[in-house]
Structures are given as structure tokens and as C-alpha cells.
Design a protein around this motif. Structure first.
Motif, PDB file in Angstrom:
ATOM      1  N   GLN A   1     -19.850  21.030  -5.314  1.00 39.56           N
ATOM      2  CA  GLN A   1     -19.127  20.445  -4.188  1.00 39.56           C
ATOM      3  C   GLN A   1     -18.042  19.514  -4.685  1.00 39.56           C
ATOM      4  OE1 GLN A   1     -19.149  20.882  -0.973  1.00 39.56           O
ATOM      5  NE2 GLN A   1     -20.792  22.391  -0.898  1.00 39.56           N
ATOM      6  N   VAL A   2     -17.032  19.381  -3.867  1.00 40.00           N
ATOM      7  CA  VAL A   2     -15.901  18.509  -4.166  1.00 40.00           C
ATOM      8  C   VAL A   2     -15.690  17.572  -2.987  1.00 40.00           C
ATOM      9  CG1 VAL A   2     -13.415  18.425  -4.568  1.00 40.00           C
ATOM     10  CG2 VAL A   2     -14.783  20.243  -5.618  1.00 40.00           C
ATOM     11  N   GLN A   3     -15.456  16.318  -3.283  1.00 44.69           N
ATOM     12  CA  GLN A   3     -15.147  15.343  -2.240  1.00 44.69           C
ATOM     13  C   GLN A   3     -13.736  14.800  -2.492  1.00 44.69           C
ATOM     14  OE1 GLN A   3     -18.213  14.765  -4.174  1.00 44.69           O
ATOM     15  NE2 GLN A   3     -19.054  16.278  -2.755  1.00 44.69           N
ATOM     16  N   LEU A   4     -12.957  14.736  -1.427  1.00 43.94           N
ATOM     17  CA  LEU A   4     -11.590  14.226  -1.494  1.00 43.94           C
ATOM     18  C   LEU A   4     -11.448  13.067  -0.523  1.00 43.94           C
ATOM     19  CD1 LEU A   4      -9.677  17.638  -1.363  1.00 43.94           C
ATOM     20  CD2 LEU A   4     -10.260  16.315  -3.400  1.00 43.94           C
ATOM     21  N   VAL A   5     -10.855  11.980  -0.992  1.00 42.82           N
ATOM     22  CA  VAL A   5     -10.657  10.807  -0.145  1.00 42.82           C
ATOM     23  C   VAL A   5      -9.201  10.374  -0.254  1.00 42.82           C
ATOM     24  CG1 VAL A   5     -11.303   8.428   0.326  1.00 42.82           C
ATOM     25  CG2 VAL A   5     -13.038  10.071  -0.438  1.00 42.82           C
ATOM     26  N   GLU A   6      -8.493  10.411   0.881  1.00 48.98           N
ATOM     27  CA  GLU A   6      -7.101   9.987   0.920  1.00 48.98           C
ATOM     28  C   GLU A   6      -7.011   8.504   1.267  1.00 48.98           C
ATOM     29  OE1 GLU A   6      -7.098  14.117   3.025  1.00 48.98           O
ATOM     30  OE2 GLU A   6      -8.286  12.280   3.035  1.00 48.98           O
ATOM     31  N   SER A   7      -5.932   7.895   0.801  1.00 51.42           N
ATOM     32  CA  SER A   7      -5.644   6.508   1.162  1.00 51.42           C
ATOM     33  C   SER A   7      -4.146   6.282   1.031  1.00 51.42           C
ATOM     34  CB  SER A   7      -6.414   5.527   0.273  1.00 51.42           C
ATOM     35  OG  SER A   7      -6.058   5.695  -1.083  1.00 51.42           O
ATOM     36  N   GLY A   8      -3.685   5.154   1.567  1.00 56.40           N
ATOM     37  CA  GLY A   8      -2.295   4.770   1.391  1.00 56.40           C
ATOM     38  C   GLY A   8      -1.404   4.959   2.592  1.00 56.40           C
ATOM     39  N   GLY A   9      -1.944   5.518   3.655  1.00 62.44           N
ATOM     40  CA  GLY A   9      -1.123   5.693   4.845  1.00 62.44           C
ATOM     41  C   GLY A   9      -0.831   4.362   5.520  1.00 62.44           C
ATOM     42  N   GLY A  10       0.049   4.415   6.518  1.00 63.06           N
ATOM     43  CA  GLY A  10       0.385   3.194   7.249  1.00 63.06           C
ATOM     44  C   GLY A  10       1.616   3.379   8.090  1.00 63.06           C
ATOM     45  N   LEU A  11       2.145   2.256   8.554  1.00 61.70           N
ATOM     46  CA  LEU A  11       3.345   2.226   9.388  1.00 61.70           C
ATOM     47  C   LEU A  11       4.513   1.761   8.525  1.00 61.70           C
ATOM     48  CD1 LEU A  11       4.806   2.264  12.150  1.00 61.70           C
ATOM     49  CD2 LEU A  11       3.986  -0.095  12.463  1.00 61.70           C
ATOM     50  N   VAL A  12       5.611   2.506   8.577  1.00 61.98           N
ATOM     51  CA  VAL A  12       6.785   2.168   7.779  1.00 61.98           C
ATOM     52  C   VAL A  12       8.034   2.470   8.595  1.00 61.98           C
ATOM     53  CG1 VAL A  12       6.883   4.439   6.682  1.00 61.98           C
ATOM     54  CG2 VAL A  12       7.850   2.458   5.499  1.00 61.98           C
ATOM     55  N   GLN A  13       9.086   1.747   8.334  1.00 64.73           N
ATOM     56  CA  GLN A  13      10.343   1.995   9.038  1.00 64.73           C
ATOM     57  C   GLN A  13      11.059   3.198   8.431  1.00 64.73           C
ATOM     58  OE1 GLN A  13      12.582  -1.689   8.956  1.00 64.73           O
ATOM     59  NE2 GLN A  13      11.762  -2.281  10.961  1.00 64.73           N
ATOM     60  N   SER A  14      11.892   3.813   9.231  1.00 64.06           N
ATOM     61  CA  SER A  14      12.702   4.925   8.750  1.00 64.06           C
ATOM     62  C   SER A  14      13.498   4.508   7.516  1.00 64.06           C
ATOM     63  CB  SER A  14      13.654   5.375   9.863  1.00 64.06           C
ATOM     64  OG  SER A  14      14.417   6.482   9.451  1.00 64.06           O
ATOM     65  N   GLY A  15      13.483   5.365   6.504  1.00 57.16           N
ATOM     66  CA  GLY A  15      14.142   5.058   5.242  1.00 57.16           C
ATOM     67  C   GLY A  15      13.231   4.412   4.224  1.00 57.16           C
ATOM     68  N   GLY A  16      12.047   4.024   4.646  1.00 54.81           N
ATOM     69  CA  GLY A  16      11.102   3.362   3.760  1.00 54.81           C
ATOM     70  C   GLY A  16      10.314   4.338   2.903  1.00 54.81           C
ATOM     71  N   SER A  17       9.352   3.780   2.164  1.00 59.48           N
ATOM     72  CA  SER A  17       8.559   4.563   1.222  1.00 59.48           C
ATOM     73  C   SER A  17       7.077   4.254   1.374  1.00 59.48           C
ATOM     74  CB  SER A  17       8.980   4.249  -0.221  1.00 59.48           C
ATOM     75  OG  SER A  17      10.332   4.574  -0.452  1.00 59.48           O
ATOM     76  N   LEU A  18       6.267   5.230   1.044  1.00 58.56           N
ATOM     77  CA  LEU A  18       4.819   5.084   0.961  1.00 58.56           C
ATOM     78  C   LEU A  18       4.318   5.958  -0.163  1.00 58.56           C
ATOM     79  CD1 LEU A  18       3.460   5.282   4.647  1.00 58.56           C
ATOM     80  CD2 LEU A  18       3.339   3.297   3.137  1.00 58.56           C
ATOM     81  N   THR A  19       3.189   5.565  -0.747  1.00 60.36           N
ATOM     82  CA  THR A  19       2.519   6.410  -1.732  1.00 60.36           C
ATOM     83  C   THR A  19       1.100   6.670  -1.265  1.00 60.36           C
ATOM     84  OG1 THR A  19       3.817   5.504  -3.555  1.00 60.36           O
ATOM     85  CG2 THR A  19       1.791   6.665  -4.112  1.00 60.36           C
ATOM     86  N   LEU A  20       0.779   7.941  -1.100  1.00 63.91           N
ATOM     87  CA  LEU A  20      -0.563   8.356  -0.737  1.00 63.91           C
ATOM     88  C   LEU A  20      -1.347   8.717  -1.990  1.00 63.91           C
ATOM     89  CD1 LEU A  20       0.195  10.700   2.308  1.00 63.91           C
ATOM     90  CD2 LEU A  20      -0.059   8.209   2.259  1.00 63.91           C
ATOM     91  N   SER A  21      -2.642   8.465  -1.946  1.00 64.80           N
ATOM     92  CA  SER A  21      -3.531   8.824  -3.040  1.00 64.80           C
ATOM     93  C   SER A  21      -4.628   9.737  -2.527  1.00 64.80           C
ATOM     94  CB  SER A  21      -4.179   7.577  -3.655  1.00 64.80           C
ATOM     95  OG  SER A  21      -3.205   6.702  -4.166  1.00 64.80           O
TER      96      SER A  21
END
Length: 128
Positions: A1-21
């Protein structure tokens, strides 16, 4: 079995940046490809990017090419999605997914039904 957990989302203004893991655990040696998908309300799940675990080849949907970058850290069993120049149309729940099969083309990687393992998703909201 494999487990995947995402993180790093959120609210950002247009033109901004985010990094998801996407942190993976379990039978990680069986990975061939890890991909990011996204799903906006009322829309189908959409392929965003993929990376081959061995070799690191990357693949992108046209809608994100040049703005998003997928990468991996083999030691940490983690895949990242660096998102720059975000637009309101990037708003969606972002999911990472993997399968212990070889997908030899991006057209195959873009088909959600080919993936056996999914994370729970992380919300990304881009305000205008």
C-alpha cells in the motif's frame, strides 16, 4: 500500500506563488510516476504535471507550462509542485497520485483512472 499526503495549499492573490508538497509512505519503491491533478467545482479532474521517479523526467499540461514546476526529493519520498504566476482559474483542489505501473506517454499519465493511489487533496484559492 501507498499513502500520499498533500500540504501547502492556501489563499493567494493573483500573480502570487505557492508550493505544494506530496509526502509518500508505504511501498514507495514501486513508484514509476507521481502526478498532480486538480479539480475545480463542477469540473472534471484535470492533469497538471507528472514526474518520473527514476530519471526525473517531467511533463506539464499546456495550461501550466512555464508557470508550474514539479520536482522530487527521493530521500524524503516527497514530490513538490512549485506554482508561480497564479491565476484565478488555477483555483481548485489539488491532488497527487501515483500508480505502480509504467505509463509511457503523457497522454496516459493524464488519465486519472490509471492511478491507484491518491492523496486527500489540498485547496488552492487564487483571488483576483
Amino acid at each position: 500500500q501507498v499513502q500520499l499526503v498533500e500540504s501547502g495549499g492556501g489563499l493567494v492573490q493573483s500573480g502570487g506563488s505557492l508550493t505544494l508538497s506530496c509526502a509518500a509512505s508505504g511501498r514507495t519503491f514501486s513508484f514509476y510516476t507521481v502526478s498532480w491533478f486538480r479539480q475545480a467545482p463542477g469540473k472534471e479532474r484535470e492533469f497538471v504535471a507528472a514526474i518520473r521517479w527514476s530519471g526525473g523526467s517531467t511533463y506539464y499540461a499546456d495550461s501550466v507550462k512555464g508557470r508550474f514546476a514539479i520536482s522530487r526529493d527521493n530521500d524524503k519520498n516527497t514530490v513538490y509542485l512549485q506554482m508561480n504566476s497564479l491565476k484565478p482559474e488555477d483555483t481548485a483542489v489539488y491532488y497527487c497520485a501515483t500508480a505502480n505501473i509504467i505509463m509511457r506517454s503523457m497522454s496516459l499519465m493524464a488519465e486519472p483512472q490509471r492511478y491507484a493511489y491518491w492523496g486527500q487533496g489540498t485547496q488552492v484559492t487564487v483571488s483576483s
